[in-house]
Design a protein around this motif. Structure first.
Motif, PDB file in Angstrom:
ATOM      1  N   LYS A 209       0.826  -1.205   0.000  1.00  0.00           N
ATOM      2  CA  LYS A 209       0.000   0.000   0.000  1.00  0.00           C
ATOM      3  C   LYS A 209       0.865   1.261   0.000  1.00  0.00           C
ATOM      4  CE  LYS A 209      -3.869  -2.182   2.409  1.00  0.00           C
ATOM      5  NZ  LYS A 209      -4.727  -2.154   3.622  1.00  0.00           N
ATOM      6  N   ILE A 210       0.348   2.307  -0.601  1.00  0.00           N
ATOM      7  CA  ILE A 210       1.063   3.583  -0.672  1.00  0.00           C
ATOM      8  C   ILE A 210       1.459   4.066   0.723  1.00  0.00           C
ATOM      9  CG2 ILE A 210       0.860   6.027  -1.260  1.00  0.00           C
ATOM     10  CD1 ILE A 210       1.193   4.284  -3.674  1.00  0.00           C
ATOM     11  N   LYS A 211       0.539   3.991   1.673  1.00  0.00           N
ATOM     12  CA  LYS A 211       0.818   4.473   3.023  1.00  0.00           C
ATOM     13  C   LYS A 211       1.829   3.593   3.759  1.00  0.00           C
ATOM     14  CE  LYS A 211      -3.272   2.195   5.015  1.00  0.00           C
ATOM     15  NZ  LYS A 211      -4.530   2.413   5.778  1.00  0.00           N
ATOM     16  N   GLN A 212       2.129   2.416   3.194  1.00  0.00           N
ATOM     17  CA  GLN A 212       3.127   1.530   3.790  1.00  0.00           C
ATOM     18  C   GLN A 212       4.433   1.523   2.996  1.00  0.00           C
ATOM     19  OE1 GLN A 212       0.920  -2.168   3.885  1.00  0.00           O
ATOM     20  NE2 GLN A 212      -0.016  -1.698   5.864  1.00  0.00           N
ATOM     21  N   SER A 301      -5.544  -2.696  -5.874  1.00  0.00           N
ATOM     22  CA  SER A 301      -6.098  -1.341  -5.917  1.00  0.00           C
ATOM     23  C   SER A 301      -5.831  -0.682  -7.265  1.00  0.00           C
ATOM     24  CB  SER A 301      -5.501  -0.493  -4.791  1.00  0.00           C
ATOM     25  OG  SER A 301      -4.083  -0.440  -4.897  1.00  0.00           O
ATOM     26  N   ASP A 318      -7.892   3.195  -4.689  1.00  0.00           N
ATOM     27  CA  ASP A 318      -6.886   3.632  -3.727  1.00  0.00           C
ATOM     28  C   ASP A 318      -7.063   5.127  -3.456  1.00  0.00           C
ATOM     29  OD1 ASP A 318      -4.707   4.193  -2.169  1.00  0.00           O
ATOM     30  OD2 ASP A 318      -3.263   3.131  -3.431  1.00  0.00           O
ATOM     31  N   ARG A 319      -7.584   5.449  -2.319  1.00  0.00           N
ATOM     32  CA  ARG A 319      -7.852   6.855  -1.977  1.00  0.00           C
ATOM     33  C   ARG A 319      -6.608   7.561  -1.441  1.00  0.00           C
ATOM     34  NH1 ARG A 319     -13.130   7.339  -2.723  1.00  0.00           N
ATOM     35  NH2 ARG A 319     -14.450   5.493  -2.500  1.00  0.00           N
ATOM     36  N   HIS A 320      -5.521   6.801  -1.270  1.00  0.00           N
ATOM     37  CA  HIS A 320      -4.281   7.401  -0.777  1.00  0.00           C
ATOM     38  C   HIS A 320      -3.333   7.767  -1.909  1.00  0.00           C
ATOM     39  CE1 HIS A 320      -5.083   6.577   3.493  1.00  0.00           C
ATOM     40  NE2 HIS A 320      -5.627   5.445   3.068  1.00  0.00           N
ATOM     41  N   GLU A 322      -1.941   9.643  -5.143  1.00  0.00           N
ATOM     42  CA  GLU A 322      -2.009  11.045  -5.597  1.00  0.00           C
ATOM     43  C   GLU A 322      -2.656  11.122  -6.981  1.00  0.00           C
ATOM     44  OE1 GLU A 322       1.916  12.627  -5.473  1.00  0.00           O
ATOM     45  OE2 GLU A 322       2.055  12.531  -3.295  1.00  0.00           O
TER      46      GLU A 322
END
Length: 322
Positions: A209-212, A301, A318-320, A322
């Motif tokens: 995931k982007i946030k990870q 995603s 994927d809402r994270h 950009e």
């Protein structure tokens, strides 16, 4: 009543799992490797019949090979599932005799010679990163590396909830000189090894995931995430980087150590490096699609809602991103 049943199930689940693991290991270790693999292939075939498993595998194959005939897709799916089960079956088969694994390995001589020469020249100058994928039997790479390199390989493994199985896996993985660190605190352990000019191993075909710490790049024509870690480490430590492939053969395994066909300097950014790495991994999977594990939500995603129909049923927006 339902709560009582749930409590009882939790109490007996652990012991039943332990009995099943030791029972399976006892059976497998009595068989020749070829027959033990037949057990794994049979289990994989039965698992493939589960509708949810079949649906996931073919959703992925449809993304990667949209024009593939149904018969070929089914054959790849079944062999892939058999390979997944055989990773564990082979692990149990070698448990207690891990040092014998090299007898079942055929090494790619050209790539191994290059790897040894490169490491002999750079062992005290720079660290090394071994990248690998969920193809063939990736566990064998860790079990055999010390034999050919005479150096410790530090890898990351997910901690298993069942303590007995965790102990079995840990003992098997570290029996031949490998070092295992669990996900919590793994980054610090890997960085320490790299700073000490040692070798680390990374499984790099997973969705992150982007946030990870993930980044998007093309994989079989669709955007998919990959961990930034290989690119970040390549940028910071300028290591030797090799893709290690371990394919299953009739005798046992075929292993090659191939340097990446690009380096961080020519890429110039983590995004470009990651994109090239995904492209390189795709080329490997295309050569031996039956040896890769398709039972995984690889395209988990997508970036734009307009692309929803291009992605597998399990994908979410994927809402994270950009």
């Amino acid at each position: 009543m339902a709560k009582k049943i749930k409590k009882i199930r939790k109490k007996i689940q652990g012991p039943l799992e332990i009995m099943a693991i030791y029972g399976l290991m006892a059976v497998v270790k009595c068989l020749p490797l070829k027959w033990a693999r037949s057990v794994g292939s049979s289990l994989g075939f039965m698992a493939y019949q589960v509708p949810s498993i079949k649906k996931l595998i073919h959703a992925n194959l449809d993304v990667a090979f949209p024009d593939m005939e149904t018969k070929e897709s089914r054959e790849i799916a079944i062999r892939s599932m058999g390979g997944l089960f055989n990773v564990f079956i082979e692990f149990l088969w070698f448990k207690g005799r891990e040092k014998q694994v090299e007898k079942y390995i055929e090494w790619d001589e050209a790539s191994m010679s290059f790897f040894k020469e490169r490491r002999a020249a750079n062992k005290d100058k720079k660290p090394c990163i071994l990248l690998t994928m969920h193809m063939g039997n990736w566990e064998v790479i860790g079990q055999s590396h010390y034999t050919i390199a005479n150096e410790t390989l530090t890898s990351v493994a997910t901690q298993i909830k069942n303590n007995v199985l965790e102990q079995i896996m840990y003992e098997g993985r570290t029996a031949t000189g490998a070092k295992i660190t669990h996900e919590k605190g793994a980054v610090k352990a890997l960085i320490k090894s790299l700073r000490d000019k040692q070798t680390i191993g990374l499984l790099v075909d997973q969705s992150t995931k982007i946030k990870q710490g993930g980044v998007y790049a093309k994989y079989f024509s669709l955007d998919a995430t990959i961990s930034r870690s290989p690119a970040t480490f390549a940028k910071k430590f300028d290591p030797d980087v090799f893709m290690v492939e371990c394919h299953r053969t009739k005798k046992g395994f075929y292993i090659s150590y191939n340097p990446l066909p690009f380096d961080y300097k020519e890429c110039g950014s983590e995004e470009i490096y990651s994109a090239k790495l995904l492209e390189y991994m795709e080329s490997i999977v295309r050569k031996r699609p039956d040896q890769w594990i398709w039972f995984y939500k690889r395209w988990s995603s997508y970036i734009s809602s307009e692309d929803k129909d291009k992605y597998p049923y399990y994908s979410d927006l994927d809402r994270h991103a950009e």
